[in-house]
Motif scaffolding. Structure first.
Motif, PDB file in Angstrom:
ATOM      1  N   ASN A 142      35.608  39.419  53.404  1.00  0.00           N
ATOM      2  CA  ASN A 142      34.439  40.250  53.166  1.00  0.00           C
ATOM      3  C   ASN A 142      34.461  40.725  51.719  1.00  0.00           C
ATOM      4  O   ASN A 142      34.911  41.808  51.417  1.00  0.00           O
ATOM      5  N   LYS A 149      27.274  44.058  54.639  1.00  0.00           N
ATOM      6  CA  LYS A 149      27.869  43.150  53.658  1.00  0.00           C
ATOM      7  C   LYS A 149      26.845  42.793  52.594  1.00  0.00           C
ATOM      8  O   LYS A 149      27.140  42.798  51.398  1.00  0.00           O
ATOM      9  N   SER A 187      34.967  47.467  66.778  1.00  0.00           N
ATOM     10  CA  SER A 187      35.041  46.044  67.117  1.00  0.00           C
ATOM     11  C   SER A 187      34.928  45.813  68.619  1.00  0.00           C
ATOM     12  O   SER A 187      35.002  44.683  69.080  1.00  0.00           O
ATOM     13  N   ASP A 205      37.836  46.629  54.510  1.00  0.00           N
ATOM     14  CA  ASP A 205      38.122  47.309  55.769  1.00  0.00           C
ATOM     15  C   ASP A 205      39.269  48.282  55.522  1.00  0.00           C
ATOM     16  O   ASP A 205      40.294  47.888  54.966  1.00  0.00           O
ATOM     17  N   ARG A 233      34.345  49.673  55.304  1.00  0.00           N
ATOM     18  CA  ARG A 233      34.054  49.703  56.740  1.00  0.00           C
ATOM     19  C   ARG A 233      35.284  50.244  57.439  1.00  0.00           C
ATOM     20  O   ARG A 233      36.394  49.775  57.233  1.00  0.00           O
ATOM     21  N   ASN A 261      40.313  42.581  51.411  1.00  0.00           N
ATOM     22  CA  ASN A 261      39.859  41.745  52.498  1.00  0.00           C
ATOM     23  C   ASN A 261      39.106  40.564  51.910  1.00  0.00           C
ATOM     24  O   ASN A 261      37.973  40.696  51.505  1.00  0.00           O
ATOM     25  N   GLY A 298      44.869  46.846  54.646  1.00  0.00           N
ATOM     26  CA  GLY A 298      43.419  46.853  54.736  1.00  0.00           C
ATOM     27  C   GLY A 298      42.738  47.216  53.433  1.00  0.00           C
ATOM     28  O   GLY A 298      41.575  47.568  53.423  1.00  0.00           O
ATOM     29  N   GLY A 342      30.063  41.902  59.033  1.00  0.00           N
ATOM     30  CA  GLY A 342      29.468  42.991  58.262  1.00  0.00           C
ATOM     31  C   GLY A 342      27.959  42.966  58.238  1.00  0.00           C
ATOM     32  O   GLY A 342      27.330  43.967  57.939  1.00  0.00           O
ATOM     33  N   ARG A 381      36.647  50.630  61.140  1.00  0.00           N
ATOM     34  CA  ARG A 381      36.421  50.155  62.516  1.00  0.00           C
ATOM     35  C   ARG A 381      37.593  50.535  63.391  1.00  0.00           C
ATOM     36  O   ARG A 381      38.709  50.662  62.915  1.00  0.00           O
TER      37      ARG A 381
END
Length: 145
Positions: A20, A64, A48, A25, A78, A17, A14, A60, A80
């Motif tokens: 994004n 984002k 999520s 993430d 982020r 990404n 992670g 996002g 999540r």
């Protein structure tokens, strides 16, 4: 040519990404390590779980957009977790107490591993978020120049 093994490893943890580009993430259990390596970080805590009606969209959304405005002066992350959205991951308990986070979504500005601002609720107004980042972290977005 990029090292395929390195890219695969970063994606699996992670830490990279491609979908994004403005933020990464980071799983809850890896956040502390990420914060120790980055001086200025803005974190969106989110879920999520489709039952979380206040949570940000999967792409996002406004977060984002905001993350694309700062270049490399601030890292955007982020964190999540899946269902149930209301059950915070155990790895987050101490941090949530320190930052006084009562629910999600929440955006937290972190400098030198310490929370410097918390904005609770869905990010509807990116201009307000930019002002918080500027006043608490001394960073100005490209949209404010």
């Amino acid at each position: 040519m990029p090292n395929a093994v390195l890219l695969s490893t970063l994606l699996s943890f992670g830490l990279l990404n491609c979908a994004n580009a403005g933020f990464v993430d980071v799983p809850p259990q890896q956040l502390q390590g990420y914060l120790e390596k980055n001086a200025k970080v803005v974190v969106l805590f989110d879920s999520s779980d489709p039952k979380c009606t206040a949570c940000e969209p999967a792409d996002g959304g406004p977060f984002k957009s905001l993350s694309n405005d700062y270049g490399t002066s601030i890292q955007f992350v982020r964190v999540r977790w899946p269902s149930p959205w209301w059950k915070f991951p155990p790895a987050m308990s101490a941090f949530f107490k320190q930052a006084n986070i009562m629910g999600i979504p929440a955006v937290v500005g972190i400098e030198d591993s310490r929370p410097v601002f918390v904005a609770a609720g869905r990010m509807e107004n990116t201009d307000a978020a930019r002002k918080k980042i500027a006043s608490a972290m001394g960073a100005v977005s490209t949209k404010q120049k």
